[in-house]
Design a protein around this motif. Structure first.
Motif, PDB file in Angstrom:
ATOM      1  N   SER A   1       0.823  -1.215   0.000  1.00 11.73           N
ATOM      2  CA  SER A   1       0.000   0.000   0.000  1.00 11.73           C
ATOM      3  C   SER A   1       0.852   1.258   0.000  1.00 11.73           C
ATOM      4  CB  SER A   1      -0.955  -0.001   1.182  1.00 11.73           C
ATOM      5  OG  SER A   1      -0.249  -0.006   2.392  1.00 11.73           O
ATOM      6  N   THR A   2       1.981   1.255   0.692  1.00 12.46           N
ATOM      7  CA  THR A   2       2.854   2.428   0.708  1.00 12.46           C
ATOM      8  C   THR A   2       3.429   2.675  -0.675  1.00 12.46           C
ATOM      9  OG1 THR A   2       3.406   2.002   3.002  1.00 12.46           O
ATOM     10  CG2 THR A   2       4.860   3.462   1.801  1.00 12.46           C
ATOM     11  N   ALA A   3       3.830   1.625  -1.365  1.00  9.46           N
ATOM     12  CA  ALA A   3       4.364   1.782  -2.713  1.00  9.46           C
ATOM     13  C   ALA A   3       3.305   2.342  -3.658  1.00  9.46           C
ATOM     14  CB  ALA A   3       4.883   0.437  -3.224  1.00  9.46           C
ATOM     15  N   ILE A   4       2.084   1.905  -3.493  1.00 12.54           N
ATOM     16  CA  ILE A   4       0.997   2.414  -4.337  1.00 12.54           C
ATOM     17  C   ILE A   4       0.762   3.888  -4.051  1.00 12.54           C
ATOM     18  CG2 ILE A   4      -1.481   2.253  -4.753  1.00 12.54           C
ATOM     19  CD1 ILE A   4      -1.210  -0.779  -4.333  1.00 12.54           C
ATOM     20  N   GLU A   5       0.791   4.268  -2.790  1.00  9.34           N
ATOM     21  CA  GLU A   5       0.598   5.678  -2.433  1.00  9.34           C
ATOM     22  C   GLU A   5       1.707   6.541  -3.022  1.00  9.34           C
ATOM     23  OE1 GLU A   5       0.472   5.442   1.785  1.00  9.34           O
ATOM     24  OE2 GLU A   5      -1.579   4.668   1.819  1.00  9.34           O
ATOM     25  N   TYR A   6       2.943   6.085  -2.927  1.00  4.82           N
ATOM     26  CA  TYR A   6       4.048   6.844  -3.495  1.00  4.82           C
ATOM     27  C   TYR A   6       3.947   6.924  -5.016  1.00  4.82           C
ATOM     28  CZ  TYR A   6       6.554   7.237   0.919  1.00  4.82           C
ATOM     29  OH  TYR A   6       6.917   7.554   2.193  1.00  4.82           O
ATOM     30  N   SER A   7       3.492   5.863  -5.648  1.00  4.01           N
ATOM     31  CA  SER A   7       3.357   5.910  -7.110  1.00  4.01           C
ATOM     32  C   SER A   7       2.246   6.871  -7.528  1.00  4.01           C
ATOM     33  CB  SER A   7       3.116   4.512  -7.684  1.00  4.01           C
ATOM     34  OG  SER A   7       1.878   4.004  -7.240  1.00  4.01           O
ATOM     35  N   LEU A   8       1.182   6.967  -6.748  1.00  2.74           N
ATOM     36  CA  LEU A   8       0.131   7.946  -7.048  1.00  2.74           C
ATOM     37  C   LEU A   8       0.646   9.370  -6.893  1.00  2.74           C
ATOM     38  CD1 LEU A   8      -2.960   6.286  -5.351  1.00  2.74           C
ATOM     39  CD2 LEU A   8      -2.559   6.592  -7.788  1.00  2.74           C
ATOM     40  N   ILE A   9       1.422   9.625  -5.847  1.00  2.13           N
ATOM     41  CA  ILE A   9       2.007  10.953  -5.658  1.00  2.13           C
ATOM     42  C   ILE A   9       2.956  11.273  -6.812  1.00  2.13           C
ATOM     43  CG2 ILE A   9       3.573  12.298  -4.198  1.00  2.13           C
ATOM     44  CD1 ILE A   9       2.345  10.779  -1.789  1.00  2.13           C
ATOM     45  N   ALA A  10       3.769  10.308  -7.199  1.00  3.14           N
ATOM     46  CA  ALA A  10       4.698  10.526  -8.309  1.00  3.14           C
ATOM     47  C   ALA A  10       3.951  10.799  -9.608  1.00  3.14           C
ATOM     48  CB  ALA A  10       5.616   9.316  -8.471  1.00  3.14           C
ATOM     49  N   SER A  11       2.847  10.110  -9.838  1.00  2.00           N
ATOM     50  CA  SER A  11       2.098  10.347 -11.075  1.00  2.00           C
ATOM     51  C   SER A  11       1.468  11.732 -11.089  1.00  2.00           C
ATOM     52  CB  SER A  11       1.036   9.267 -11.272  1.00  2.00           C
ATOM     53  OG  SER A  11       0.067   9.331 -10.248  1.00  2.00           O
ATOM     54  N   ILE A  12       1.024  12.225  -9.940  1.00  2.00           N
ATOM     55  CA  ILE A  12       0.487  13.589  -9.868  1.00  2.00           C
ATOM     56  C   ILE A  12       1.598  14.604 -10.157  1.00  2.00           C
ATOM     57  CG2 ILE A  12      -0.466  15.315  -8.282  1.00  2.00           C
ATOM     58  CD1 ILE A  12      -2.035  12.976  -6.998  1.00  2.00           C
ATOM     59  N   ILE A  13       2.788  14.368  -9.620  1.00  2.00           N
ATOM     60  CA  ILE A  13       3.912  15.265  -9.881  1.00  2.00           C
ATOM     61  C   ILE A  13       4.268  15.255 -11.361  1.00  2.00           C
ATOM     62  CG2 ILE A  13       6.388  15.598  -9.447  1.00  2.00           C
ATOM     63  CD1 ILE A  13       5.815  14.638  -6.556  1.00  2.00           C
ATOM     64  N   VAL A  14       4.272  14.078 -11.975  1.00  3.42           N
ATOM     65  CA  VAL A  14       4.578  13.982 -13.403  1.00  3.42           C
ATOM     66  C   VAL A  14       3.542  14.734 -14.230  1.00  3.42           C
ATOM     67  CG1 VAL A  14       4.648  12.355 -15.343  1.00  3.42           C
ATOM     68  CG2 VAL A  14       5.923  11.872 -13.264  1.00  3.42           C
ATOM     69  N   LEU A  15       2.275  14.618 -13.884  1.00  6.72           N
ATOM     70  CA  LEU A  15       1.239  15.360 -14.610  1.00  6.72           C
ATOM     71  C   LEU A  15       1.439  16.868 -14.478  1.00  6.72           C
ATOM     72  CD1 LEU A  15      -1.943  13.244 -13.836  1.00  6.72           C
ATOM     73  CD2 LEU A  15      -0.745  13.444 -16.015  1.00  6.72           C
ATOM     74  N   ALA A  16       1.835  17.333 -13.305  1.00  8.15           N
ATOM     75  CA  ALA A  16       2.097  18.759 -13.110  1.00  8.15           C
ATOM     76  C   ALA A  16       3.288  19.210 -13.949  1.00  8.15           C
ATOM     77  CB  ALA A  16       2.341  19.047 -11.632  1.00  8.15           C
ATOM     78  N   ILE A  17       4.328  18.382 -14.013  1.00 11.55           N
ATOM     79  CA  ILE A  17       5.500  18.721 -14.824  1.00 11.55           C
ATOM     80  C   ILE A  17       5.132  18.775 -16.297  1.00 11.55           C
ATOM     81  CG2 ILE A  17       7.743  17.848 -15.603  1.00 11.55           C
ATOM     82  CD1 ILE A  17       8.168  16.842 -12.715  1.00 11.55           C
ATOM     83  N   ILE A  18       4.369  17.808 -16.773  1.00 11.10           N
ATOM     84  CA  ILE A  18       3.954  17.799 -18.177  1.00 11.10           C
ATOM     85  C   ILE A  18       3.126  19.034 -18.503  1.00 11.10           C
ATOM     86  CG2 ILE A  18       2.494  16.610 -19.858  1.00 11.10           C
ATOM     87  CD1 ILE A  18       3.469  13.976 -18.611  1.00 11.10           C
ATOM     88  N   GLY A  19       2.200  19.401 -17.622  1.00  8.25           N
ATOM     89  CA  GLY A  19       1.393  20.602 -17.840  1.00  8.25           C
ATOM     90  C   GLY A  19       2.243  21.856 -17.892  1.00  8.25           C
ATOM     91  N   SER A  20       3.208  21.949 -16.990  1.00  4.31           N
ATOM     92  CA  SER A  20       4.095  23.118 -16.963  1.00  4.31           C
ATOM     93  C   SER A  20       4.947  23.200 -18.214  1.00  4.31           C
ATOM     94  CB  SER A  20       5.009  23.065 -15.740  1.00  4.31           C
ATOM     95  OG  SER A  20       4.252  23.066 -14.565  1.00  4.31           O
ATOM     96  N   LEU A  21       5.510  22.080 -18.625  1.00  5.95           N
ATOM     97  CA  LEU A  21       6.344  22.081 -19.828  1.00  5.95           C
ATOM     98  C   LEU A  21       5.539  22.393 -21.077  1.00  5.95           C
ATOM     99  CD1 LEU A  21       8.735  19.070 -19.155  1.00  5.95           C
ATOM    100  CD2 LEU A  21       9.231  21.514 -18.994  1.00  5.95           C
ATOM    101  N   THR A  22       4.302  21.951 -21.126  1.00  7.32           N
ATOM    102  CA  THR A  22       3.439  22.277 -22.267  1.00  7.32           C
ATOM    103  C   THR A  22       3.185  23.777 -22.326  1.00  7.32           C
ATOM    104  OG1 THR A  22       2.383  20.117 -22.125  1.00  7.32           O
ATOM    105  CG2 THR A  22       1.203  21.828 -23.325  1.00  7.32           C
ATOM    106  N   ALA A  23       2.902  24.380 -21.182  1.00  6.71           N
ATOM    107  CA  ALA A  23       2.661  25.828 -21.144  1.00  6.71           C
ATOM    108  C   ALA A  23       3.922  26.601 -21.515  1.00  6.71           C
ATOM    109  CB  ALA A  23       2.172  26.238 -19.763  1.00  6.71           C
ATOM    110  N   ILE A  24       5.071  26.167 -21.004  1.00  5.84           N
ATOM    111  CA  ILE A  24       6.329  26.840 -21.332  1.00  5.84           C
ATOM    112  C   ILE A  24       6.647  26.683 -22.814  1.00  5.84           C
ATOM    113  CG2 ILE A  24       8.829  26.737 -20.969  1.00  5.84           C
ATOM    114  CD1 ILE A  24       8.221  26.048 -18.026  1.00  5.84           C
ATOM    115  N   GLY A  25       6.405  25.492 -23.354  1.00  8.54           N
ATOM    116  CA  GLY A  25       6.667  25.268 -24.777  1.00  8.54           C
ATOM    117  C   GLY A  25       5.802  26.134 -25.662  1.00  8.54           C
ATOM    118  N   THR A  26       4.549  26.293 -25.306  1.00  7.93           N
ATOM    119  CA  THR A  26       3.646  27.148 -26.080  1.00  7.93           C
ATOM    120  C   THR A  26       4.100  28.603 -26.002  1.00  7.93           C
ATOM    121  OG1 THR A  26       1.819  25.645 -25.635  1.00  7.93           O
ATOM    122  CG2 THR A  26       1.242  27.857 -26.354  1.00  7.93           C
ATOM    123  N   ALA A  27       4.494  29.049 -24.817  1.00  8.71           N
ATOM    124  CA  ALA A  27       4.969  30.425 -24.658  1.00  8.71           C
ATOM    125  C   ALA A  27       6.248  30.648 -25.450  1.00  8.71           C
ATOM    126  CB  ALA A  27       5.190  30.744 -23.185  1.00  8.71           C
TER     127      ALA A  27
END
Length: 68
Positions: A27-53
């Motif tokens: 369960s701890t590994a699953i929780e950490y993987s969910l947190i990591a996936s949220i961080i990855v989604l935030a990074i992808i969103g940020s890079l998309t916005a920076i790339g467009t700018a």
């Protein structure tokens, strides 16, 4: 009395499935993987916005100046 092969297999599956549901070691590994996936989604969103700018503010004026 012996169980038929189908019922014996189903009984074994049920035992394994119940053991899987009651096991909390992963369960701890699953929780950490969910947190990591949220961080990855935030990074992808940020890079998309920076790339467009960058495209709009930096590369497009250069392309227009070069006649493209």
């Amino acid at each position: 009395m012996s169980l038929s092969p189908a019922k014996n297999g189903m009984h074994r599956f049920r035992r394994v499935f119940d053991a899987f549901l009651s096991d909390e070691r992963g369960s701890t590994a699953i929780e950490y993987s969910l947190i990591a996936s949220i961080i990855v989604l935030a990074i992808i969103g940020s890079l998309t916005a920076i790339g467009t700018a960058l495209r709009d503010d930096l590369y497009q004026p250069v392309a227009n100046a070069l006649g493209g």
